[in-house]
Scaffold this active site. Structure first.
Site, PDB file in Angstrom:
ATOM      1  N   CYS A 104       0.823  -1.210   0.000  1.00 13.29           N
ATOM      2  CA  CYS A 104       0.000   0.000   0.000  1.00 13.29           C
ATOM      3  C   CYS A 104       0.859   1.263   0.000  1.00 13.29           C
ATOM      4  CB  CYS A 104      -0.873   0.032   1.248  1.00 13.29           C
ATOM      5  SG  CYS A 104      -1.862  -1.438   1.450  1.00 13.29           S
ATOM      6  N   ARG A 111       4.931   0.371  -6.005  1.00 10.26           N
ATOM      7  CA  ARG A 111       4.860  -0.475  -4.821  1.00 10.26           C
ATOM      8  C   ARG A 111       3.887  -1.639  -5.001  1.00 10.26           C
ATOM      9  NH1 ARG A 111       6.747   2.278  -0.198  1.00 10.26           N
ATOM     10  NH2 ARG A 111       5.287   1.242   1.192  1.00 10.26           N
ATOM     11  N   TRP A 170      -2.984  -2.625  -1.657  1.00  6.31           N
ATOM     12  CA  TRP A 170      -2.596  -3.966  -2.077  1.00  6.31           C
ATOM     13  C   TRP A 170      -3.320  -4.898  -1.107  1.00  6.31           C
ATOM     14  CZ3 TRP A 170       0.248  -8.213  -0.128  1.00  6.31           C
ATOM     15  CH2 TRP A 170       0.728  -9.103  -1.094  1.00  6.31           C
ATOM     16  N   ASN A 210      -1.406   1.693   5.922  1.00 11.17           N
ATOM     17  CA  ASN A 210      -0.493   0.721   5.321  1.00 11.17           C
ATOM     18  C   ASN A 210      -0.054  -0.193   6.454  1.00 11.17           C
ATOM     19  OD1 ASN A 210       1.563  -0.661   4.087  1.00 11.17           O
ATOM     20  ND2 ASN A 210       2.902   1.126   3.803  1.00 11.17           N
ATOM     21  N   GLY A 211      -0.137  -1.509   6.237  1.00 10.99           N
ATOM     22  CA  GLY A 211       0.256  -2.459   7.277  1.00 10.99           C
ATOM     23  C   GLY A 211      -0.870  -3.441   7.544  1.00 10.99           C
ATOM     24  N   GLU A 241      18.417 -16.757  -8.655  1.00 10.90           N
ATOM     25  CA  GLU A 241      17.954 -15.411  -8.977  1.00 10.90           C
ATOM     26  C   GLU A 241      17.401 -15.341 -10.409  1.00 10.90           C
ATOM     27  OE1 GLU A 241      17.138 -12.910  -7.468  1.00 10.90           O
ATOM     28  OE2 GLU A 241      17.239 -11.235  -8.861  1.00 10.90           O
ATOM     29  N   LYS A 267      13.622 -14.145 -11.428  1.00  9.47           N
ATOM     30  CA  LYS A 267      13.371 -13.049 -12.374  1.00  9.47           C
ATOM     31  C   LYS A 267      12.400 -13.506 -13.452  1.00  9.47           C
ATOM     32  CE  LYS A 267      14.323 -10.143 -10.918  1.00  9.47           C
ATOM     33  NZ  LYS A 267      14.970 -10.009  -9.666  1.00  9.47           N
ATOM     34  N   GLU A 308       8.783 -14.060 -12.041  1.00 10.63           N
ATOM     35  CA  GLU A 308       8.005 -12.898 -11.616  1.00 10.63           C
ATOM     36  C   GLU A 308       7.618 -11.980 -12.755  1.00 10.63           C
ATOM     37  OE1 GLU A 308       9.977 -10.534  -8.628  1.00 10.63           O
ATOM     38  OE2 GLU A 308      11.896 -10.723  -9.624  1.00 10.63           O
ATOM     39  N   HIS A 355      17.772 -36.626  -8.660  1.00 11.74           N
ATOM     40  CA  HIS A 355      17.155 -37.231  -7.472  1.00 11.74           C
ATOM     41  C   HIS A 355      15.639 -37.026  -7.471  1.00 11.74           C
ATOM     42  CE1 HIS A 355      20.947 -38.383  -5.731  1.00 11.74           C
ATOM     43  NE2 HIS A 355      21.416 -37.193  -6.039  1.00 11.74           N
ATOM     44  N   LYS A 359       6.330  -4.047  -4.407  1.00 10.96           N
ATOM     45  CA  LYS A 359       7.760  -3.739  -4.323  1.00 10.96           C
ATOM     46  C   LYS A 359       8.289  -3.915  -2.909  1.00 10.96           C
ATOM     47  CE  LYS A 359      11.692  -2.117  -5.892  1.00 10.96           C
ATOM     48  NZ  LYS A 359      12.500  -3.146  -6.591  1.00 10.96           N
TER      49      LYS A 359
HETATM   50  C1  F6R Z   1      12.465  -9.871  -6.700  1.00 10.34           C
HETATM   51  C2  F6R Z   1      12.319  -8.919  -5.627  1.00 10.34           C
HETATM   52  C3  F6R Z   1      11.978  -9.449  -4.284  1.00 10.34           C
HETATM   53  C4  F6R Z   1      12.764  -8.688  -3.206  1.00 10.34           C
HETATM   54  C5  F6R Z   1      12.276  -9.110  -1.813  1.00 10.34           C
HETATM   55  C6  F6R Z   1      13.059  -8.423  -0.724  1.00 10.34           C
HETATM   56  O1  F6R Z   1      12.769  -9.236  -7.899  1.00 10.34           O
HETATM   57  O2  F6R Z   1      12.458  -7.750  -5.807  1.00 10.34           O
HETATM   58  O3  F6R Z   1      12.188 -10.822  -4.190  1.00 10.34           O
HETATM   59  O4  F6R Z   1      14.117  -8.948  -3.368  1.00 10.34           O
HETATM   60  O5  F6R Z   1      10.918  -8.808  -1.677  1.00 10.34           O
HETATM   61  O6  F6R Z   1      12.889  -7.043  -0.791  1.00 10.34           O
HETATM   62  P1  F6R Z   1      13.886  -6.059  -0.053  1.00 10.34           P
HETATM   63  O7  F6R Z   1      15.211  -6.198  -0.710  1.00 10.34           O
HETATM   64  O8  F6R Z   1      13.279  -4.699  -0.255  1.00 10.34           O
HETATM   65  O9  F6R Z   1      13.928  -6.481   1.372  1.00 10.34           O
END
Ligand code: F6R
Length: 607
Positions: free
Chosen positions: A2, A27, A75, A101-102, A482, A486, A489, A505, A602
């Protein structure tokens, strides 16, 4: 997650709120709303979906006469995304409006009690409970707002950043915070409220950070802060130096592509911030401390966790110190055993991730040192840890991290090199070689970025691929973790990252004709092993893509992406770039919302 905005001043509040909300879109959200103070009433307008829907519903913004209001992008957590559940929420008589927010964890119990007292609810949200609980306390405390907010803070568990308007308090907005970010910006005759700096950067660079359990009365051009005992407190005004253009696309089609291209700069800026006269210097860490740790625990979520997985190999090889890595969300609910000489490192771009914040608070309870690798200055985690090392990636807007991830990696390498030299695990010559290799990374990333068109073309061949397996050993495994995230997502293709030796396995049963298997082949000592594992999948019909800086038999692989050679320990910084580019183009080709992938946020400020 949010986003909150608020404004009080002498300009068109509606315009300022909408502009602020658009800057917080990154966000992640699924509905939006605003509440504007208009003479004797509040005008509350909400819409499901994108901000455009809200803007359409508002109509002619210039005709709206209001200099004070609050706004929100939601959100969904409690209750589906809908106009009814969108914020702002209000008390029954409309006297109080709130954006939040929260998460209020005990909202159901409070709601049940309020229902018994005659309160009626129109939404499924925890935020409506806040509006009604505040109404109850306001009446109980003879309209003493600070008293009502204070009682609310004592009654609820969970996290909140709140902006509150009360009908009778015409020239005031109230805010309160616990474990969710909230900043307050001031200008001559105006005051701004926001979840994050980009929302107000156009108007002011002078901000206050609200701390946990603090509240504030916001009036035009002025803020009065209070602690949880309602005692007035003074807070330091901070100056934000971030450029406005860094939060804009600058001609790129998406923030993700812009941020992929900003990686040479984000890595270079991070290196330069800690490299003085060819020596790595971390002012906050003294050498006797570094010598005293006998093990390290790294915490993070998502990509930040993947940085941790890579750094485990780097620290263990360079410093010969045992390293554990844990998802912050798992760490906080297990009985971890931390010796007093443990250093807990938390990695976070936003510095607001709820699980990472809770993880580090738990570590502090165990009396160990905590260090944060953080991108957002002044964020909650940055203020919680004993030592903070900032990455210099600049604001990252795309939900999928790229440039912050790269900056975290390089800062982690530098920390490991520092530990290795202080603990006398490497000599001066090795130290200088490692520094030289680190300094080359930005240029090597640039070199890979020049290959973007070829990687784009390659990606187009995988557009109809249903499953992709990414395999690697040791640091190559950290790389594919990673890369896989990527792809999932942003391209929504199902991918699995596997330690190459583990495939046989069980998971190898999923390999069928034309399944794409991507092998990361950067670690000299295990390349042959991983290559053999790739061949095992080829025999079962898989198509192979190799990412490597080494000489391999390119005729065996269907596709090969060559990357420059660096120290094996730093290979993640290079091998990840083609995987980021592939993920981006697959997302674009599939017509996805690249910068705001479905269901994602985000900054994940809920558990
Ligand atoms: C993936 C991504 C998330 C963040 C995760 C941690 O592209 O961005 O997996 O890495 O939510 O977020 P932070 O780094 O803000 O704690």
């Amino acid at each position: 997650m949010c986003g909150i905005v608020g404004y009080i001043g002498n300009k068109n509040a509606c315009k300022i709120l909408l502009e602020g909300l658009s800057r917080l879109e990154y966000r992640g959200y699924d509905s939006a709303g605003i509440a504007l103070r208009e003479k004797e009433k509040f005008n509350i307008i909400k819409a499901k979906g994108k901000l455009e829907n809200l803007i359409k519903k508002i109509g002619n913004i210039d005709e709206i006469k209001s200099n004070c209001g609050i706004g929100h992008t939601r959100w969904a957590t409690h209750g589906k995304p809908s106009e009814n559940n969108a914020h702002p929420h209000n008390s029954q008589d409309g006297n109080i409006v709130v954006v939040h927010n929260g998460i209020i964890e005990n909202y159901l119990e409070i709601k049940t009690n309020l229902i018994k007292k005659g309160y009626k609810f129109y939404s499924q949200t925890d935020t409506e409970v806040i509006a009604k609980l505040l109404d109850y306390y306001l009446k109980e405390s003879n309209n003493d707002i600070l008293e009502a907010i204070n009682k609310f803070m004592l009654r609820v568990t969970g996290s909140y950043a709140l902006a509150i308007m009360i009908k009778s308090r015409k020239s005031e907005i109230y805010v309160a915070k616990k474990d969710s970010p909230l900043i307050i910006g001031v200008n001559k005759d105006e005051t701004f409220i926001a979840s994050d700096v980009p929302a107000i950067l156009k108007h002011t660079r002078n901000v206050y950070y609200l701390e946990n359990n603090e509240m504030a009365k916001i009036i035009a051009g002025k803020v009065i802060f209070y602690n949880s005992y309602k005692t007035q407190i003074q807070k330091e005004l901070c100056h934000i130096s971030m450029s406005l253009s860094s939060a804009e696309k600058n001609g790129y089609e998406h923030f993700m592509l812009k941020e992929i291209h900003e990686q040479p700069l984000s890595v270079k800026s991070t290196i330069n911030s800690y490299l003085k006269e060819n020596k790595i210097q971390f002012a906050c860490l003294n050498e006797s401390k570094i010598k005293g740790y006998d093990n390290i625990l790294i915490l993070g979520c998502g990509s930040a966790y993947h940085v941790g997985v890579c750094l485990k190999y780097v620290f263990e090889k360079l410093c010969q110190i045992p390293v554990q890595v844990d998802y912050a969300s798992e760490f906080r609910y297990r009985e971890s055993i931390l010796s007093k000489n443990t250093l807990v490192i938390v990695i976070s771009q936003s510095g607001e991730t709820a699980d990472s914040l809770a993880g580090i608070k738990l570590a502090k309870l165990k009396n160990v040192d905590t260090l944060g690798i953080i991108n957002v200055v002044g964020s909650s985690i940055a203020r919680e840890v004993d030592y903070v090392l900032y990455t210099y990636a600049g604001p990252e807007i795309s939900v999928a991290t790229t440039k912050a991830y790269s900056a975290q990696l390089v800062l982690g390498y530098m920390l490991a090199i520092k530990f290795a030299t202080v603990r006398k695990k490497i000599n001066e010559e090795q130290y200088q070689t490692l520094i030289k290799q680190i300094k080359e990374l930005p240029y090597q990333i640039e070199q890979i970025l020049k290959d973007e068109k070829n990687i784009q073309h390659l990606s187009s061949q995988f557009i109809n691929t249903k499953d992709i397996f990414l395999i690697g050993r040791n640091i190559d495994y950290a790389i594919v973790l990673e890369g896989s995230l990527k792809m999932k997502e942003v391209s929504y293709i199902h991918t699995e990252a596997y330690p190459a030796g583990e495939l046989k396995h069980g998971t190898i049963s999923l390999i069928e004709k034309d399944t794409l298997v991507i092998g990361s082949l950067t670690q000299e000592n295990v390349i042959d092993k991983t290559f053999s594992n790739m061949l095992e999948t080829k025999s079962r019909g898989a198509k192979l893509l190799a990412i490597t800086s080494n000489e391999i038999d390119c005729n065996i692989c269907d596709y090969t992406i060559k990357i420059p050679k660096t120290n094996d320990l730093f290979a993640t910084s290079l091998a990840i770039i083609p995987l980021q580019i592939m993920s981006y183009y697959l997302s674009v080709l599939k017509g996805n919302d690249v910068d705001k992938p479905r269901n994602l946020a985000k900054s994940v400020t809920v558990e």
